[in-house]
Enzyme design. Structure first.
Site, PDB file in Angstrom:
ATOM      1  N   ASP A  59       0.403  11.242  -7.399  1.00  0.00           N
ATOM      2  CA  ASP A  59       1.207  10.138  -5.874  1.00  0.00           C
ATOM      3  C   ASP A  59       0.098  10.116  -5.127  1.00  0.00           C
ATOM      4  O   ASP A  59      -0.798  10.102  -4.620  1.00  0.00           O
ATOM      5  CB  ASP A  59       1.872  10.970  -5.375  1.00  0.00           C
ATOM      6  CG  ASP A  59       3.088  10.426  -4.001  1.00  0.00           C
ATOM      7  OD1 ASP A  59       4.846   9.899  -4.793  1.00  0.00           O
ATOM      8  OD2 ASP A  59       2.841  10.032  -3.127  1.00  0.00           O
ATOM      9  N   ASN A  67       3.081   0.608   3.226  1.00  0.00           N
ATOM     10  CA  ASN A  67       4.564  -0.875   2.754  1.00  0.00           C
ATOM     11  C   ASN A  67       4.419  -0.935   4.293  1.00  0.00           C
ATOM     12  O   ASN A  67       5.368  -2.155   4.419  1.00  0.00           O
ATOM     13  CB  ASN A  67       5.046  -0.423   2.196  1.00  0.00           C
ATOM     14  CG  ASN A  67       5.481  -0.284   0.563  1.00  0.00           C
ATOM     15  OD1 ASN A  67       4.816  -1.136  -0.052  1.00  0.00           O
ATOM     16  ND2 ASN A  67       6.441   0.293  -0.073  1.00  0.00           N
ATOM     17  N   HIS A  93       5.201  -5.143   1.343  1.00  0.00           N
ATOM     18  CA  HIS A  93       5.587  -3.914  -0.529  1.00  0.00           C
ATOM     19  C   HIS A  93       4.351  -5.634  -1.238  1.00  0.00           C
ATOM     20  O   HIS A  93       4.636  -4.823  -1.729  1.00  0.00           O
ATOM     21  CB  HIS A  93       7.194  -4.378  -0.752  1.00  0.00           C
ATOM     22  CG  HIS A  93       8.045  -3.450   0.154  1.00  0.00           C
ATOM     23  ND1 HIS A  93       8.382  -2.526  -0.110  1.00  0.00           N
ATOM     24  CD2 HIS A  93       8.375  -3.414   1.288  1.00  0.00           C
ATOM     25  CE1 HIS A  93       9.080  -2.050   0.471  1.00  0.00           C
ATOM     26  NE2 HIS A  93       9.484  -2.587   1.804  1.00  0.00           N
ATOM     27  N   ASP A 135       2.415  -3.384  -3.632  1.00  0.00           N
ATOM     28  CA  ASP A 135       2.307  -3.109  -5.511  1.00  0.00           C
ATOM     29  C   ASP A 135       1.304  -3.653  -5.356  1.00  0.00           C
ATOM     30  O   ASP A 135       0.645  -3.247  -7.054  1.00  0.00           O
ATOM     31  CB  ASP A 135       3.446  -4.677  -5.838  1.00  0.00           C
ATOM     32  CG  ASP A 135       5.083  -5.103  -5.629  1.00  0.00           C
ATOM     33  OD1 ASP A 135       5.402  -3.188  -5.388  1.00  0.00           O
ATOM     34  OD2 ASP A 135       5.510  -5.739  -5.805  1.00  0.00           O
ATOM     35  N   GLU A 162       5.833   5.077  -5.632  1.00  0.00           N
ATOM     36  CA  GLU A 162       4.809   5.627  -6.224  1.00  0.00           C
ATOM     37  C   GLU A 162       3.956   6.302  -7.084  1.00  0.00           C
ATOM     38  O   GLU A 162       2.787   6.835  -7.050  1.00  0.00           O
ATOM     39  CB  GLU A 162       3.829   4.868  -5.278  1.00  0.00           C
ATOM     40  CG  GLU A 162       4.176   6.420  -4.277  1.00  0.00           C
ATOM     41  CD  GLU A 162       5.798   6.789  -3.300  1.00  0.00           C
ATOM     42  OE1 GLU A 162       6.412   7.549  -2.647  1.00  0.00           O
ATOM     43  OE2 GLU A 162       6.391   6.035  -3.677  1.00  0.00           O
TER      44      GLU A 162
END
Length: 363
Positions: free
Chosen positions: A227, A235, A240, A244, A270
Site C-alpha cells: 500500500d 491526491n 488525481h 495515477d 492504491e
C-alpha cells in the site's frame, strides 16, 4: 513439358508453405500475439521454422535456364519478413543459404528482392496495397530475369509457375493476415478482462483466479499486500493525475523487482498484491524489502522541475495447503495494517511467519 506433369508436386508445395507458416505463427502466439515487436527469440524462431518449409521446397524446382531456376523458396522468406520483421526475414534467408549453394544466382535473386523489403521496413507499414505492389514488382522482376536467359522450357511454363508462386504468396499472406487480426483481437479482449488498464498489471479478476487456483491445487505460496503511504494526501495536494502516475510508478517498480515466476496485480485503489511460489519467510521478506527500498529510492518528476518521492508499507503472509485462502489474505492485510500503525515504510510479517522466524536457527 516439365511443369504440367507436376501438378501434385505444385499443390504439395503450396500446402506445405501454407501449413508451415500458419502453424508456426499459431505456435508463437500461444501466450501473446506474435508480431515484429515480439521477443527476439520468437522472431528468430519464426525464421528458423520457415526453414522447415524451405527444406521441403528447395528440391522442387523449374529449371528456367542453365544458371537460373524457379521454386517456392522465396515465398516463406518474403512472408516472414512481412509478419516477423527484419530478424525473421534475415534468419529465413540465412537458412536458405545454408541449405543451398551460397553464391548461386537464385540466392542473389532472393537477396536482391529481400534487401528493398528490409529498407522499406514493410513490416511496419503492412497494408494490402503495399503487399500487392511488392509481389507484382517481384513477379515482373523474375520474369524479366528469366527472359534475359536462354530458356530451357517453354515460356508459358515460366509464366504459369510465376503465377502459381504469386497466387501462393497472396493466399498465404491473407491467411496469415486473417490469423493475425483475430489473434490480436483475442488477446486484446483477454487483456481488457484480466489486465488493469492503468498499471498494466493483473486486475482483481485475475488476482482472484490466481488465489483460487493456488487453493484448488493446494500449492503453497507467499503473499505480499503493498500500500502506498499517504496516498490520499498526495491526491488531495497534487491531484488525481499525479496519483495515477504514482500507481504506474509502483507497477514499474514491481515488474523490475520481481522474478518472472512471481505474480503481481492491482488489488484495489492504491493497494497491490504479489503472489510468489516461495513460501519460506526469508525469501519472501527479501522480496518485500527489495520492493520497499526500490520504491523509496524512486522519484516522480512533476511539472516545473518539482519532484515527489513516496514510500510503501508491506504486509507479508504465507499460504499453506489446508488453509483457507481468505484467511491467508486476511493475515497479510493484518500485517499491512500493523506496518502502517508502526510508522509506515516497512515490512511486517504475519503471525505464522513470525513463528517461522523464531524456528530459524543453526542446524
Amino acid at each position: 513439358m516439365q511443369l504440367f506433369l507436376s501438378y501434385p508436386t505444385l499443390y504439395a508445395d503450396i500446402c506445405v508453405t501454407y501449413a508451415t507458416l500458419s502453424l508456426s505463427y499459431f505456435a508463437l502466439s500461444s501466450q501473446s500475439a506474435f508480431s515484429w515487436q515480439s521477443e527476439a527469440w520468437k522472431r528468430v524462431a519464426f525464421g528458423l521454422l520457415s526453414g522447415l518449409a524451405l527444406y521441403y521446397l528447395i528440391p522442387d524446382r523449374l529449371d528456367v535456364s542453365t544458371h537460373l531456376f524457379f521454386n517456392f523458396e522465396m515465398i516463406p522468406i518474403i512472408l516472414v519478413t512481412f509478419f516477423g520483421g527484419w530478424l525473421s526475414g534475415v534468419t529465413s534467408f540465412l537458412v536458405n543459404v545454408a541449405l543451398t549453394e551460397p553464391l548461386s544466382l537464385d540466392n542473389l535473386l532472393i537477396a536482391s528482392v529481400l534487401v528493398p523489403l528490409l529498407l522499406l521496413r514493410v513490416w511496419r507499414h503492412k497494408t494490402h496495397r503495399l503487399f500487392y505492389r511488392a509481389i507484382i514488382l517481384i513477379a515482373f522482376y523474375r520474369m524479366a530475369l528469366a527472359y534475359s536467359q536462354p530458356l530451357r522450357v517453354p515460356w508459358y511454363d515460366v509464366l504459369f509457375y510465376q503465377c502459381a508462386v504469386t497466387g501462393c504468396l497472396a493466399a498465404c499472406y491473407h491467411a496469415l493476415n486473417f490469423a493475425e487480426r483475430h489473434i490480436h483481437a483475442y488477446f486484446s479482449l483477454r487483456d481488457r478482462a484480466t489486465i488493469d488498464s492503468l498499471t498494466r498489471l493483473n486486475n482483481r479478476t485475475s488476482i482472484d483466479f490466481k488465489l483460487m487456483s493456488l487453493q484448488a491445487h493446494q500449492k503453497p505460496g507467499g503473499l505480499l499486500l503493498i500500500d502506498i503511504d499517504n496516498f490520499k494526501q498526495v491526491n488531495d495536494t497534487h491531484g488525481h493525475l499525479v496519483g495515477d502516475q504514482l500507481l504506474v510508478q509502483l507497477s514499474e517498480v514491481l515488474m523490475q523487482s520481481l522474478d518472472s515466476a512471481d505474480f503481481a496485480g492491482r488489488y484495489g485503489g492504491e493497494e497491490f498484491i504479489v503472489i510468489t511460489d516461495r513460501h519460506n519467510t526469508g525469501p519472501i521478506v527479501e522480496t518485500a524489502e527489495r520492493i520497499r527500498q526500490a520504491m523509496s529510492a524512486s522519484v516522480l518528476r512533476l511539472a516545473e522541475g518539482a519532484s515527489l518521492s513516496v514510500t510503501v508499507s508491506i504486509g507479508a503472509a504465507i499460504y499453506l495447503p489446508g488453509m483457507a485462502m481468505n484467511k491467508a489474505v486476511e493475515m497479510a492485510d493484518d500485517a499491512l495494517y500493523q506496518a502502517k500503525r508502526n510508522g509506515k515504510n516497512q515490512v511486517m510479517c504475519s503471525r505464522i511467519m513470525q513463528l517461522d522466524q523464531l524456528g530459524d536457527g543453526p542446524g
